[in-house]
Design an enzyme around this catalytic site. Structure first.
Site, PDB file in Angstrom:
ATOM      1  N   SER A  27      31.636  -5.022 -38.665  1.00 17.63           N
ATOM      2  CA  SER A  27      30.904  -5.900 -37.775  1.00 17.63           C
ATOM      3  C   SER A  27      28.976  -4.899 -38.282  1.00 17.63           C
ATOM      4  CB  SER A  27      30.506  -6.296 -36.570  1.00 17.63           C
ATOM      5  OG  SER A  27      29.587  -6.700 -36.263  1.00 17.63           O
ATOM      6  N   ILE A  28      29.216  -4.867 -39.286  1.00 17.79           N
ATOM      7  CA  ILE A  28      28.137  -3.637 -39.735  1.00 17.79           C
ATOM      8  C   ILE A  28      26.899  -3.732 -39.749  1.00 17.79           C
ATOM      9  CG2 ILE A  28      28.062  -3.866 -41.942  1.00 17.79           C
ATOM     10  CD1 ILE A  28      28.047  -1.199 -42.810  1.00 17.79           C
ATOM     11  N   ASP A  29      26.102  -4.837 -39.444  1.00 16.29           N
ATOM     12  CA  ASP A  29      24.909  -5.254 -39.520  1.00 16.29           C
ATOM     13  C   ASP A  29      25.214  -6.487 -38.395  1.00 16.29           C
ATOM     14  OD1 ASP A  29      22.290  -4.806 -39.661  1.00 16.29           O
ATOM     15  OD2 ASP A  29      21.867  -5.888 -41.583  1.00 16.29           O
ATOM     16  N   PRO A  30      25.376  -6.929 -37.472  1.00 13.02           N
ATOM     17  CA  PRO A  30      24.791  -8.623 -36.454  1.00 13.02           C
ATOM     18  C   PRO A  30      24.169  -7.710 -35.824  1.00 13.02           C
ATOM     19  CG  PRO A  30      27.136  -7.097 -35.092  1.00 13.02           C
ATOM     20  CD  PRO A  30      26.312  -5.501 -36.683  1.00 13.02           C
ATOM     21  N   ARG A  71      26.232  -1.525 -33.981  1.00 18.05           N
ATOM     22  CA  ARG A  71      25.052  -1.211 -33.774  1.00 18.05           C
ATOM     23  C   ARG A  71      25.599  -1.796 -32.200  1.00 18.05           C
ATOM     24  NH1 ARG A  71      19.859  -5.126 -36.483  1.00 18.05           N
ATOM     25  NH2 ARG A  71      20.008  -4.129 -38.186  1.00 18.05           N
TER      26      ARG A  71
END
Length: 146
Positions: free
Chosen positions: A89-92, A115
Site C-alpha cells: 500500500s505505497i500510495d493510497p 502514508r
C-alpha cells in the site's frame, strides 16, 4: 527485469498492478514467460496484492475493491498459477478499516502501509511497534502490518 534479475539471485523485484503486468505479459515470447515463472518460483519476483489496479483504500466501496481484486487474482491463477501473500500500500489516499479485513479474507498475510501521519510513525518507531497486528473489532483474526 528479465535480463538483470537472473544475473544475481539476491536481486528482487516487486510488482503490484496486474492490469499493467498483463499488457507487458501479452507482448512476451514464450521463453520470456517461462523466465517470469522461474523468477516467481525463485522468489526474485514477488507480485503483491494482485489487484487489477491499486484501488483507493479510503473511499472505495467494498464491492469495487473485491471486484478488482478478483479480476487480478483470476488473471494470476490462469496465467501464472500464482497467489500473492502480501499487500503493498505505497500510495493510497488514506486507509480504511475495510481494506485490511478484505485482504485477510482473500488470504493475504502481510500488509505494508506507507502514508501514515509522521507523528504516528514517529511514535510507533520510538516504541518499536512499526510492525503490528491490525485487528478489526468485528473480525477475530489479524493481519501483520509493517
Amino acid at each position: 527485469m528479465l535480463s538483470k534479475l537472473p544475473e544475481d539471485p539476491r536481486r528482487k523485484f516487486i510488482w503490484a498492478e496486474i492490469s499493467y503486468f498483463s499488457m507487458w505479459w501479452d507482448e512476451l515470447e514464450e521463453e520470456d514467460k517461462e523466465k517470469v515463472k522461474r523468477l516467481l518460483r525463485n522468489n526474485q519476483l514477488e507480485i503483491v496484492t494482485g489487484g487489477w489496479v491499486m484501488n483507493d483504500e479510503a473511499n472505495s466501496h467494498w464491492v469495487s475493491i473485491v471486484h478488482q481484486l478478483t479480476e487480478g487474482h483470476q488473471w494470476l491463477q490462469e496465467n501464472l498459477n500464482y497467489t500473492p501473500l502480501s499487500h503493498w500500500s505505497i500510495d493510497p489516499f488514506g486507509l480504511s478499516l475495510t481494506q485490511p479485513a478484505l485482504l485477510k479474507e482473500i488470504g493475504l498475510q502481510n500488509m505494508l502501509i506507507q502514508r501514515v501521519h509522521y507523528s504516528v510513525k514517529k511514535q510507533l518507531a520510538l516504541t518499536k511497534q512499526l510492525e503490528f497486528r491490525w485487528r478489526q473489532l468485528w473480525v477475530s483474526e489479524t493481519i501483520t502490518v509493517v
